[in-house]
Scaffold this active site. Structure first.
Site, short mmCIF file in Angstrom:
data_model
loop_
_atom_site.label_atom_id
_atom_site.label_comp_id
_atom_site.label_asym_id
_atom_site.label_seq_id
_atom_site.Cartn_x
_atom_site.Cartn_y
_atom_site.Cartn_z
N GLU A 67 37.59 56.40 51.16
CA GLU A 67 37.78 55.20 51.98
C GLU A 67 38.59 55.50 53.24
OE1 GLU A 67 39.37 52.38 49.12
OE2 GLU A 67 37.37 51.81 48.50
N ARG B 41 43.58 61.51 42.89
CA ARG B 41 42.70 60.42 42.47
C ARG B 41 41.22 60.78 42.64
NH1 ARG B 41 42.89 55.53 44.81
NH2 ARG B 41 43.09 54.15 43.03
N ASP C 18 34.89 49.90 40.37
CA ASP C 18 36.22 49.59 40.88
C ASP C 18 36.82 48.39 40.17
OD1 ASP C 18 38.49 49.77 42.39
OD2 ASP C 18 37.66 48.81 44.16
N GLU D 84 43.02 42.31 40.84
CA GLU D 84 42.24 42.26 42.07
C GLU D 84 40.93 41.50 41.92
OE1 GLU D 84 41.57 46.06 43.86
OE2 GLU D 84 40.17 45.29 45.34
#
Lengths: 712, 712
Positions: free
Chosen positions: B319, B352, B398, B426
């Site tokens: 990202e 990660r 995600d 989230e």
């Protein structure tokens, strides 16, 4: 980089826009500049009036740029005598202050042009040119008109072209009294729906110190005939509410002075809750005596600072703005209270009709946003004070690429109205896409409301003639910002130019305006003129082709309104839907089975829209929900129309880019690069539109494209 | 209001969370507090170690809150003699530093608990309690465990409940070595995906001066067994890159010291481009000697300030974060370079695996984001240094309410791995909705990868036992902020608590954890315990019912990820689609006709997912594109399942609100009001979800609800 440094870099063709007078290297291509007329050697402008001085300055500068000659100027009355009258020269002035000019025209010639009108006559043998008007503003408009014709003349062969020397005798009168620009600029320097950089008016919560840029903007506007401007966003935030107070009033006055020199009156957008927010009152109720008194006093203070202040532009009870509804008063109560405060000074209240109730959410099907303005305002006809004008958007929704014409036009015979356009391309590509809007506006202006029978076109309501209203005209949201070319996309200048020209004379055609603007901006190379005019004139159709089909609108991303998103507003509270399901699409606004909106029109239009048979294709989905297999007047089904127009539109956008690329070396390189880059982006983005819209409807309908093209 | 003033208002049940020890007026309801045990009058903790002091302080405070008695404390070694051994009291310490404690346990008892493990034994007749461990951390965990059991004991009737006095003999060993929390806090005070107010760590670009709040957070974490924390966002912005430098290192050290007192090691998220951004180098190439040297030196500086610094948490090449790909290096090159810098100090690199290539746009169907982590990392197995750990999100997408388990678990036998959960909600209602996540995590932990045959559950990979890895464990994104109850929604505390408990012991059930947390937080009133536990345990199913169906995920608004938007990500570059058309829905990830993702699993799972017959209903649309009329194992069609679950979910959300309302007067009023308000909102919002999802699929499929309920 300080603003003054930026300012220096702003000279040049982009910045000159249509006032370059063929002075650039590239705009001279294809033009054989004729010799200066004999009268160009001397200009007599003996009136002591700022606007006459402005006209003199513009004429001197224009003639110099165009012909390379610097005229002598005569401004002292004692130098303009009978003897001078026998020498070559331009005489410019008003009937009352300049007896020489007055004597040059007959009584009937003079009577034919009032207020901002003017008459120009060349006395070719004597080498004299007479420019006369009732007002200094008229003389200024005449000056810009003359210069425009002189530039256009350079592209004409005087032997063969019957239009050559059109400027030898001109008599003009503007059709619309108010020709206004609305800035949606915020004092923090941002611009709501601005696509050409930051505000030229404000920086960091203060007025700009770059007053020169504002003056340059004033001349651009005046050159097209604009005579009014509101300088702050209709959504008035807390800090802008202070514009009416000592904190900012001297700043406002300074800006007003620049516009005044160009014959433009300054207005302010005002916050309806000002008596509470800055007056310390506990209410803003328009019938409250203290509130009325507050507005009277505050308005008097504004006029003390700006004697020719235009008035207040108000967005009230709309999209969370405060307004009279809070106190159970209506719009007439609200507007008339302000009108009372402004009346002693000749000021106007311009009250926007963009009022609709948001739904609680999309599940509420009982309201149709398209109906809202009519439902709110029609019942108030006759209740508004004489110095109140309602400002009505061209359509009932919100500046979509295609929507119906607002039925409020022709619905209120006892109310002053101005027609509002949006020059800034909020829903039409945000100046990243080319979209010349004049053809869209022409459709609106020429729309016959049948309010008083055939021939009751919107342009006759906007100009006040149909109902003989004392105030009327055009308003439009500006598309400029701090960008070097003013409008982000250099070709978007044509929309600003065209708006002013149409406001002056709504009979001008899209083609005439495009041709004028291209020649003024790029010169007379016939390939350049032909290609750019063609790009402009096709651009609206192209944009419509690859975006929302058949008048349904709104298939954009929420908030910023750029780029495709078919369901972007489909499940929102904003009342902006397409209702597409696996069978069909469109909003049923008929009387028979829908929201009844169609009945807001006079009979001829109501009947035409009510029937799926007679409703024009381009508005079909605005008025009807139909199956994808419905056959249009074009002979295509709705779904095939969607596929075909989207494939076509994306191809056309590619052609726009290719067309422009051919002009390399024929236009200013900076402009060339800027436009080339935007057209590349548009071509790419048009493909994204094409594919998203086609895929969405293919997935939803399950119907194959007859031509078997790629749908993802 | 200054932070210190806020701080004062933060005392009370919300702020105490599960460490209130029944001290509030409401949490005592339903509990008959037993008499303090005889040993509670005196505590011997004679080691000179901060963590032992912490344990002593916690025990003293806890006993006082619970029983109202203030224990005498003995910390001087010379006061702990043979004579003291004969008096009632608690003895707490480590084998090596406290011979009295060591002698109280047999050699085999001591050998059974290593590192952070501990053993507790009550000598009831003598009124003595022994708390022993190999490390001070073990003694601290024992203390919290003891206090927890003492509180739970107050709800048990000792005559009949076989679990009474469970604390009389306890021996415990954590299953996972690393039990980590990731803060996604930014130094500007915001929190990425934070739903409980601003950061407690930072304000306005600086570290907070309210170190007390950080200490309070450390105790909450330690009480559940957390032993590591990274204190800044994995998306490291420019200013946070400076955390490694003198500008901020003393601030970091100050925070590390607070966590150290609670046995928690501090980590930093580091920016891979640091050598360029703060080192002034022209590259961040991991194989460049200067770059390696820069990291070596900078890391040494960090350890000089924080000798027990944990290491770096890295989000690289993900990202838009910088990483080794820029230099044509791979993740192993990138991670190993940092590992080399950290190795001399015993530090870890946590790297990660949330790495995927964004598509250019949605038209590119050639890549499947679900495949990305496996495709990127599986080929690198065996290449990572021993002090590198890969941090792998529980699913391949995600943190959706339902997705498959990441196939990376069980795919890398020669690589250290930690399992990453997201405590912050989230995609699961953002702490405005109740969503107890433990059952979701249990599904992941108990998922059998078949990597080494049956019994190769994810929990055995996370704890390192399956492949006998030196480093392993859990990490999770925190859900706390400056809110008075820490988590915005008071019941969301259960997720933080449960995460810590599961990280310690993944065999605990959702029910056990819920029961513990409710009793610790609200006391032992059986109605309160039953109703709140029930709310927690049902909440995930309820949330799943009214949101995205059958594992397809992603039907949320872009960016903020709150609220329904079926096409929100359907035409985006993020690779997160449902592919719904008028015939069917779902993502074909089969080998036979889809993206082949299913083959990333070991055979047993690959075959189960590959076939529409054996794929479990709840993941059907994650693996298959099926017609709306496809019949699920439940016997319902897909479309009817969508309608039914959405109507049911919205009803259930209403029941949650009603259930809570019944508890008025039985729980702390501030908590009551806060939860009541959130549950009302959830019930309303669930209806919006229901209607938008149902309408979308009704419009798309054209298939009627069998029960004829309202679909808009």
């Amino acid at each position: 980089m300080s603003r003054s440094v930026i300012q220096k870099s702003l000279a040049g063709p982009q910045y000159d826009a249509w006032l370059g007078y063929l002075s650039g290297d590239y705009s001279r291509q294809g033009a054989s500049i004729k010799a200066a007329p004999a009268w160009a050697e001397r200009i007599y402008a003996i009136e002591n009036h700022k606007v006459i001085s402005t006209a003199l300055g513009e004429l001197t500068q224009g003639l110099e740029k165009l012909f390379g000659v610097k005229a002598k100027t005569v401004t002292a009355a004692n130098q303009a005598d009978e003897q001078a009258l026998n020498a070559p020269g331009v005489w410019i002035g008003t009937w009352s202050e300049n007896p020489f000019v007055a004597q040059a025209f007959s009584e009937s010639e003079r009577a034919a042009v009032q207020g901002e009108g003017y008459v120009i006559r060349e006395d070719e043998e004597q080498g004299r040119l007479w420019v006369g008007a009732e007002t200094p503003q008229g003389a200024l408009y005449a000056t810009f008109h003359l210069l425009r014709e002189l530039v256009l003349d350079q592209g004409r062969s005087s032997e063969t072209d019957p239009s050559a020397k059109k400027w030898s005798y001109i008599t003009e009168q503007p059709r619309n009294a108010l020709r206004m620009i609305n800035q949606w600029d915020n004092v923090d320097g941002s611009i709501e729906r601005g696509y050409a950089g930051e505000s030229i008016f404000y920086e960091n919560g203060e007025f700009t110190r770059d007053i020169g840029r504002i003056r340059d903007y004033a001349r651009l506007l005046a050159s097209t005939g604009i005579n009014a401007i509101s300088i702050n966003n209709v959504n008035v935030h807390q800090r802008e509410t202070l514009f009416l107070t000592e904190r900012f009033l001297s700043d406002v006055a300074r800006v007003a002075s620049e516009f005044r020199d160009y014959g433009i009156r300054l207005f302010l957008s005002a916050n309806y809750a000002s008596p509470m927010e800055i007056g310390g009152l506990l209410t803003a109720d328009p019938l409250d005596e203290q509130v009325r008194e507050w507005w009277n006093i505050q308005t008097a203070k504004v006029y003390a600072a700006i004697p020719d202040f235009g008035g207040y532009l108000i967005k009230a009870d709309s999209e969370n703005r405060p307004g009279p509804f809070t106190y159970n008063r209506d719009h007439a109560d609200g507007a008339n209270m302000l009108a009372e405060a402004l009346r002693p000074f000749g000021g106007l209240v311009i009250w926007r009709c963009f009022v609709y109730n948001c739904k609680q959410d999309w599940r509420d099907r009982s309201t149709d946003r398209a109906r809202a303005a009519y439902d709110h305002f029609k019942p108030l006809d006759g209740r508004f004070a004489d110095n109140v004008i309602l400002q009505i958007k061209n359509g009932p929704m919100d500046f979509q690429v295609r929507e119906a014409v607002s039925p409020l036009f022709g619905a209120m015979e006892k109310t002053n109205q101005v027609l509002e356009f949006q020059i800034t391309q909020e829903y039409t590509g945000q100046q990243r896409h080319l979209c010349y809007l004049i053809p869209q506006w022409k459709v609106v202006l020429d729309f016959d409301t049948y309010a008083k029978g055939q021939g009751s076109e919107v342009k006759r309501i906007a100009d006040g003639s149909l109902y003989n209203r004392p105030h009327s005209g055009f308003a439009a949201v500006s598309n400029i910002g701090a960008d070097a070319c003013w409008t982000g996309h250099p070709l978007a200048q044509a929309n600003l130019y065209g708006y002013g020209r149409l406001a002056w004379n709504p009979e001008l055609s899209s083609e005439e305006i495009a041709d004028e603007w291209v020649r003024l901006t790029f010169g007379h190379d016939e390939e350049v003129v032909g290609q750019i005019s063609g790009m402009l004139l096709n651009s609206l159709d192209i944009y419509e082709n690859y975006t929302a089909p058949l008048g349904v609108g709104w298939m954009v991303n929420p908030d910023h309104h750029y780029g495709p998103n078919v369901d972007g507003y489909e499940y929102s509270k904003w009342g902006t839907y397409h209702f597409a399901d696996c069978h069909g699409i469109g909003v049923d606004r008929t009387v028979k089975s829908g929201t009844g909106y169609a009945l807001q029109y006079h009979r001829e239009n109501a009947e035409r829209y009510e029937s799926v048979e007679t409703c024009p294709d381009e508005l079909l989905l605005f008025f009807h929900h139909v199956p994808y297999t419905h056959v249009l007047h074009s002979g295509k089904t709705v779904i095939q129309h969607i596929y075909d127009t989207h494939f076509l539109g994306a191809e056309q956008a590619e052609v726009l880019a290719e067309t422009w690329r051919k002009l390399e070396g024929k236009v200013d390189p900076e402009i060339f690069e800027k436009v080339a880059s935007r057209q590349e982006d548009q071509a790419e983005h048009a493909k994204e539109w094409r594919d998203m819209i086609n895929t969405y409807f293919y997935r939803k309908s399950g119907i194959e494209d007859e031509q078997g093209r790629t749908i993802y």
